[in-house]
Motif scaffolding. Sequence first.
Motif, PDB file in Angstrom:
ATOM      1  N   GLY A 290       0.817  -1.213   0.000  1.00  0.00           N
ATOM      2  CA  GLY A 290       0.000   0.000   0.000  1.00  0.00           C
ATOM      3  C   GLY A 290       0.849   1.260   0.000  1.00  0.00           C
ATOM      4  N   ASP A 291       1.967   1.235   0.716  1.00  0.00           N
ATOM      5  CA  ASP A 291       2.872   2.386   0.738  1.00  0.00           C
ATOM      6  C   ASP A 291       3.570   2.564  -0.602  1.00  0.00           C
ATOM      7  N   LEU A 292       3.866   1.459  -1.274  1.00  0.00           N
ATOM      8  CA  LEU A 292       4.455   1.557  -2.617  1.00  0.00           C
ATOM      9  C   LEU A 292       3.484   2.249  -3.579  1.00  0.00           C
ATOM     10  N   LYS A 293       2.200   1.964  -3.441  1.00  0.00           N
ATOM     11  CA  LYS A 293       1.204   2.608  -4.282  1.00  0.00           C
ATOM     12  C   LYS A 293       1.156   4.115  -4.027  1.00  0.00           C
ATOM     13  N   ARG A 294       1.284   4.512  -2.775  1.00  0.00           N
ATOM     14  CA  ARG A 294       1.313   5.927  -2.448  1.00  0.00           C
ATOM     15  C   ARG A 294       2.564   6.589  -3.013  1.00  0.00           C
TER      16      ARG A 294
ATOM     17  N   GLU B 268       4.019  17.464 -12.472  1.00  0.00           N
ATOM     18  CA  GLU B 268       2.876  18.377 -12.419  1.00  0.00           C
ATOM     19  C   GLU B 268       1.881  18.073 -13.543  1.00  0.00           C
ATOM     20  N   PRO B 269       1.349  16.845 -13.594  1.00  0.00           N
ATOM     21  CA  PRO B 269       0.493  16.447 -14.714  1.00  0.00           C
ATOM     22  C   PRO B 269      -0.829  17.187 -14.730  1.00  0.00           C
ATOM     23  N   ARG B 270      -1.330  17.385 -15.944  1.00  0.00           N
ATOM     24  CA  ARG B 270      -2.689  17.897 -16.114  1.00  0.00           C
ATOM     25  C   ARG B 270      -3.679  16.748 -16.183  1.00  0.00           C
ATOM     26  N   VAL B 271      -3.205  15.605 -16.668  1.00  0.00           N
ATOM     27  CA  VAL B 271      -4.005  14.385 -16.749  1.00  0.00           C
ATOM     28  C   VAL B 271      -3.226  13.266 -16.079  1.00  0.00           C
ATOM     29  N   LEU B 272      -3.890  12.491 -15.241  1.00  0.00           N
ATOM     30  CA  LEU B 272      -3.263  11.368 -14.565  1.00  0.00           C
ATOM     31  C   LEU B 272      -3.997  10.089 -14.935  1.00  0.00           C
ATOM     32  N   LEU B 273      -3.249   9.119 -15.472  1.00  0.00           N
ATOM     33  CA  LEU B 273      -3.783   7.812 -15.818  1.00  0.00           C
ATOM     34  C   LEU B 273      -3.380   6.837 -14.715  1.00  0.00           C
ATOM     35  N   MET B 274      -4.355   6.182 -14.107  1.00  0.00           N
ATOM     36  CA  MET B 274      -4.089   5.260 -13.004  1.00  0.00           C
ATOM     37  C   MET B 274      -4.631   3.882 -13.362  1.00  0.00           C
ATOM     38  N   ASP B 275      -3.720   2.944 -13.589  1.00  0.00           N
ATOM     39  CA  ASP B 275      -4.078   1.592 -14.003  1.00  0.00           C
ATOM     40  C   ASP B 275      -4.175   0.705 -12.767  1.00  0.00           C
ATOM     41  N   GLU B 276      -5.397   0.314 -12.416  1.00  0.00           N
ATOM     42  CA  GLU B 276      -5.649  -0.522 -11.238  1.00  0.00           C
ATOM     43  C   GLU B 276      -4.967   0.060  -9.999  1.00  0.00           C
ATOM     44  N   PRO B 277      -5.271   1.286  -9.599  1.00  0.00           N
ATOM     45  CA  PRO B 277      -4.544   1.930  -8.505  1.00  0.00           C
ATOM     46  C   PRO B 277      -4.645   1.221  -7.169  1.00  0.00           C
ATOM     47  N   THR B 278      -5.704   0.447  -6.929  1.00  0.00           N
ATOM     48  CA  THR B 278      -5.847  -0.199  -5.621  1.00  0.00           C
ATOM     49  C   THR B 278      -5.578  -1.696  -5.666  1.00  0.00           C
ATOM     50  N   ALA B 279      -5.058  -2.209  -6.786  1.00  0.00           N
ATOM     51  CA  ALA B 279      -4.794  -3.652  -6.906  1.00  0.00           C
ATOM     52  C   ALA B 279      -3.807  -4.097  -5.830  1.00  0.00           C
TER      53      ALA B 279
ATOM     54  N   LEU C  31      -9.757   2.507  -0.004  1.00  0.00           N
ATOM     55  CA  LEU C  31     -10.597   3.682   0.207  1.00  0.00           C
ATOM     56  C   LEU C  31      -9.753   4.915   0.518  1.00  0.00           C
ATOM     57  N   GLN C  32      -8.693   4.734   1.296  1.00  0.00           N
ATOM     58  CA  GLN C  32      -7.823   5.857   1.631  1.00  0.00           C
ATOM     59  C   GLN C  32      -7.136   6.412   0.390  1.00  0.00           C
ATOM     60  N   LEU C  33      -6.646   5.520  -0.477  1.00  0.00           N
ATOM     61  CA  LEU C  33      -5.957   5.979  -1.679  1.00  0.00           C
ATOM     62  C   LEU C  33      -6.903   6.723  -2.610  1.00  0.00           C
ATOM     63  N   MET C  34      -8.127   6.246  -2.746  1.00  0.00           N
ATOM     64  CA  MET C  34      -9.060   6.918  -3.642  1.00  0.00           C
ATOM     65  C   MET C  34      -9.544   8.238  -3.052  1.00  0.00           C
ATOM     66  N   ARG C  35      -9.672   8.325  -1.746  1.00  0.00           N
ATOM     67  CA  ARG C  35      -9.986   9.623  -1.135  1.00  0.00           C
ATOM     68  C   ARG C  35      -8.857  10.608  -1.389  1.00  0.00           C
ATOM     69  N   LEU C  36      -7.632  10.118  -1.256  1.00  0.00           N
ATOM     70  CA  LEU C  36      -6.464  10.958  -1.532  1.00  0.00           C
ATOM     71  C   LEU C  36      -6.470  11.425  -2.980  1.00  0.00           C
ATOM     72  N   THR C  37      -6.766  10.518  -3.904  1.00  0.00           N
ATOM     73  CA  THR C  37      -6.820  10.875  -5.319  1.00  0.00           C
ATOM     74  C   THR C  37      -7.893  11.925  -5.581  1.00  0.00           C
ATOM     75  N   ALA C  38      -9.059  11.753  -4.970  1.00  0.00           N
ATOM     76  CA  ALA C  38     -10.143  12.730  -5.134  1.00  0.00           C
ATOM     77  C   ALA C  38      -9.730  14.095  -4.596  1.00  0.00           C
TER      78      ALA C  38
ATOM     79  N   ASP D 169     -16.709  -1.326  -5.458  1.00  0.00           N
ATOM     80  CA  ASP D 169     -16.927  -0.391  -4.358  1.00  0.00           C
ATOM     81  C   ASP D 169     -16.144   0.892  -4.602  1.00  0.00           C
ATOM     82  N   VAL D 170     -14.905   0.751  -5.046  1.00  0.00           N
ATOM     83  CA  VAL D 170     -14.058   1.906  -5.351  1.00  0.00           C
ATOM     84  C   VAL D 170     -14.651   2.693  -6.519  1.00  0.00           C
ATOM     85  N   VAL D 171     -15.035   1.990  -7.570  1.00  0.00           N
ATOM     86  CA  VAL D 171     -15.548   2.645  -8.774  1.00  0.00           C
ATOM     87  C   VAL D 171     -16.818   3.429  -8.478  1.00  0.00           C
ATOM     88  N   PHE D 172     -17.811   2.757  -7.922  1.00  0.00           N
ATOM     89  CA  PHE D 172     -19.111   3.402  -7.718  1.00  0.00           C
ATOM     90  C   PHE D 172     -19.098   4.367  -6.540  1.00  0.00           C
ATOM     91  N   GLY D 173     -18.102   4.236  -5.686  1.00  0.00           N
ATOM     92  CA  GLY D 173     -18.014   5.134  -4.554  1.00  0.00           C
ATOM     93  C   GLY D 173     -17.278   6.422  -4.835  1.00  0.00           C
TER      94      GLY D 173
END
Length: 255
Positions: free
Chosen positions: A148-152, A162-173, A181-188, A206-210
Amino acid sequence: MSALVVEALCKSFGGLRAVDDVSFSLGETELLALIGPNGAGKSTCFNMLNGQIQPDVGSIRLYGDEIVGCPPRTVWRMGVGRTFQITATFSSMTVMENVQMALLSHHRRLRALLPFAGGQYRDEAMALLDRVGMASQAGRACGTLAYGDLKRLELAIALANEPRVLLMDEPTAGMAPRERLQLMRLTADIVRDKGVSVLFTEHDMDVVFGHADRILVMNRGRLVAAGSPAEVRANTEVQAIYLGSGALYAPEGAA
């Protein structure tokens, strides 16, 4: 203006049409999910967006600029960041050093100052680590980190240009439910605070619809549905793709 506009994107491998006439847009500061079963074409589509694979036909415009034909490094310099399903960090280097290397590349000083990299952009690196909740682990070797820390950390690296667009491939895998949930809150939060537009793929519904503002659904290379979480949840074709019958994830308390 849309941050990213994709039109009539196609890619075949031999006789297999992996991506078939896919068109969509990513709005400014939007958190857009791209979902679908395994083999739907999500990864191929993602790899075309940042230049790893060139489409057979189609257009990809970043804030109006065509990026089809550009290599990944050029796309990155134009403002497209990316995280990967399998984390890509230097395990023998510290957390701080990984972010510093990304910053050196962003500032085009990677080769000239490589022997002195340890003293470069430390404040910027620490600010990025603090942003993703990793400042306290700046001196640790990446090889000792929990997944989880590696993902962060990978998110901090992706933000270094300083991206304008960020592509995240399976960010919570591979992450525990609470970490997801913490990572997606951080992303939001980053979307809101930094004005970044995010397109992400994800298997955790849950991540997608939440968290997604809108959802795109691919199946067998084609885009079969697009809309708000409520619209996609109610789509009978999407229900059939995922479950055969019934409904997708509904929020707690929903009928």
